[in-house]
Design a protein around this motif. Structure first.
Motif, short mmCIF file in Angstrom:
data_model
loop_
_atom_site.label_atom_id
_atom_site.label_comp_id
_atom_site.label_asym_id
_atom_site.label_seq_id
_atom_site.Cartn_x
_atom_site.Cartn_y
_atom_site.Cartn_z
N PHE A 1 0.84 -1.21 0.00
CA PHE A 1 0.00 0.00 0.00
C PHE A 1 0.87 1.26 0.00
O PHE A 1 0.55 2.25 -0.66
CB PHE A 1 -0.95 0.01 1.20
CG PHE A 1 -2.22 -0.74 0.98
CD1 PHE A 1 -3.27 -0.17 0.26
CD2 PHE A 1 -2.39 -2.02 1.47
CE1 PHE A 1 -4.45 -0.85 0.05
CE2 PHE A 1 -3.57 -2.72 1.27
CZ PHE A 1 -4.60 -2.14 0.55
N ALA A 2 1.98 1.23 0.73
CA ALA A 2 2.91 2.37 0.73
C ALA A 2 3.49 2.58 -0.66
O ALA A 2 3.61 3.71 -1.13
CB ALA A 2 4.02 2.15 1.76
N ALA A 3 3.85 1.48 -1.33
CA ALA A 3 4.39 1.60 -2.69
C ALA A 3 3.34 2.14 -3.66
O ALA A 3 3.65 2.96 -4.53
CB ALA A 3 4.91 0.23 -3.17
N ILE A 4 2.11 1.70 -3.49
CA ILE A 4 1.03 2.23 -4.34
C ILE A 4 0.86 3.72 -4.09
O ILE A 4 0.72 4.52 -5.04
CB ILE A 4 -0.29 1.47 -4.07
CG1 ILE A 4 -0.18 0.04 -4.61
CG2 ILE A 4 -1.48 2.20 -4.69
CD1 ILE A 4 -1.30 -0.87 -4.18
N GLY A 5 0.90 4.13 -2.81
CA GLY A 5 0.81 5.55 -2.50
C GLY A 5 1.95 6.34 -3.11
O GLY A 5 1.74 7.41 -3.68
N ALA A 6 3.18 5.82 -3.01
CA ALA A 6 4.33 6.50 -3.60
C ALA A 6 4.18 6.56 -5.11
O ALA A 6 4.50 7.59 -5.74
CB ALA A 6 5.63 5.78 -3.22
N GLY A 7 3.68 5.45 -5.71
CA GLY A 7 3.46 5.44 -7.16
C GLY A 7 2.45 6.49 -7.58
O GLY A 7 2.64 7.17 -8.60
N LEU A 8 1.40 6.65 -6.81
CA LEU A 8 0.41 7.69 -7.11
C LEU A 8 1.03 9.07 -7.03
O LEU A 8 0.74 9.96 -7.84
CB LEU A 8 -0.78 7.58 -6.16
CG LEU A 8 -1.71 6.40 -6.36
CD1 LEU A 8 -2.76 6.34 -5.26
CD2 LEU A 8 -2.37 6.45 -7.73
N GLY A 9 1.91 9.27 -6.03
CA GLY A 9 2.60 10.55 -5.91
C GLY A 9 3.50 10.81 -7.10
O GLY A 9 3.58 11.95 -7.59
N LEU A 10 4.17 9.78 -7.60
CA LEU A 10 5.03 9.94 -8.77
C LEU A 10 4.23 10.19 -10.03
O LEU A 10 4.61 11.02 -10.87
CB LEU A 10 5.93 8.71 -8.94
CG LEU A 10 7.00 8.52 -7.86
CD1 LEU A 10 7.69 7.17 -8.03
CD2 LEU A 10 8.01 9.66 -7.90
N ILE A 11 3.13 9.48 -10.19
CA ILE A 11 2.27 9.67 -11.37
C ILE A 11 1.69 11.07 -11.37
O ILE A 11 1.54 11.69 -12.42
CB ILE A 11 1.15 8.61 -11.39
CG1 ILE A 11 1.73 7.24 -11.70
CG2 ILE A 11 0.06 8.96 -12.39
CD1 ILE A 11 0.76 6.09 -11.54
N ASP A 12 1.38 11.57 -10.18
CA ASP A 12 0.80 12.90 -10.04
C ASP A 12 1.85 13.99 -10.20
O ASP A 12 1.53 15.17 -10.15
CB ASP A 12 0.14 12.98 -8.65
CG ASP A 12 -0.80 14.16 -8.52
OD1 ASP A 12 -1.34 14.61 -9.54
OD2 ASP A 12 -1.00 14.62 -7.38
N HIS A 13 3.12 13.60 -10.40
CA HIS A 13 4.25 14.53 -10.53
C HIS A 13 4.35 15.46 -9.31
O HIS A 13 4.63 16.65 -9.44
CB HIS A 13 4.16 15.37 -11.82
CG HIS A 13 4.13 14.52 -13.04
ND1 HIS A 13 5.21 13.79 -13.45
CD2 HIS A 13 3.15 14.27 -13.95
CE1 HIS A 13 4.90 13.13 -14.57
NE2 HIS A 13 3.64 13.41 -14.89
N SER A 14 4.09 14.86 -8.15
CA SER A 14 4.19 15.62 -6.91
C SER A 14 5.64 15.78 -6.51
O SER A 14 6.52 15.07 -6.97
CB SER A 14 3.44 14.90 -5.78
OG SER A 14 2.07 14.78 -6.10
#
Length: 176
Positions: A42-55
């Protein structure tokens, strides 16, 4: 030394033993490992979402921590619900299984643990058993990771409880 106890398990005895086993199982490494792995996913998914969002990296870390927290809370809720429903399920199983509502006599010696009831009898040499654990409601003696015999604490005299503990330790049966 040889000791023995005789008792008729009550529904409360059974539910308390099942609950004690559940709590012990929650602390075992083989239970905690999958929880940690799923929380990290779940942490990796959250980090992936942050990367996809270009945060920014800080927000990516926030997404990762949010995913980790989500995974941890999700598992905590699942186990809490299981724990809360356990008395109802265990009580139903106790009422369904008439063979455990009989009087039992358990005897122990350096040779092993023996039991008898009107349904039958059996003997477990100590080296055939997996381990034991003493809890407030019962002494749990394990045949494997999940199958156990329970002897309610209420049936022991202080001397009998000490004798069983000493016999288990002499036999080299590990605390589980």
């Amino acid at each position: 030394m040889t000791g023995s106890v005789t008792f008729t398990p009550s529904e409360t005895d059974y539910v308390d033993a099942i609950r004690a086993n559940f709590l012990l199982a929650m602390r075992r490494r083989r239970t905690l490992r999958p929880i940690v792995i799923i929380a990290l996913v779940f942490a990796a998914i959250g980090a992936g979402l942050g990367l996809i969002d270009h945060s920014s990296p800080a927000w990516t870390a926030v997404y990762a921590l949010g995913g980790l927290a989500y995974g941890a809370v999700l598992f905590a809720l699942i186990y809490l619900i299981s724990y809360l429903m356990l008395p109802r399920r265990a009580g139903r199983l106790f009422r369904q299984q008439r063979s455990i509502q009989q009087s039992f006599e358990y005897r122990w010696s350096d040779a092993g643990l023996e039991w008898s009831s009107v349904q039958g009898n059996g003997r477990f040499p100590w080296n055939d058993l997996h381990g034991w654990h003493e809890t407030k409601p019962a002494m749990l003696i394990y045949m494997n990771d999940t199958l156990f015999q329970f002897l309610p604490q209420r049936v022991f005299t202080p001397e009998a409880a000490d004798d069983l503990r000493a016999t288990l330790e002499r036999a080299g049966l590990p605390i589980y």
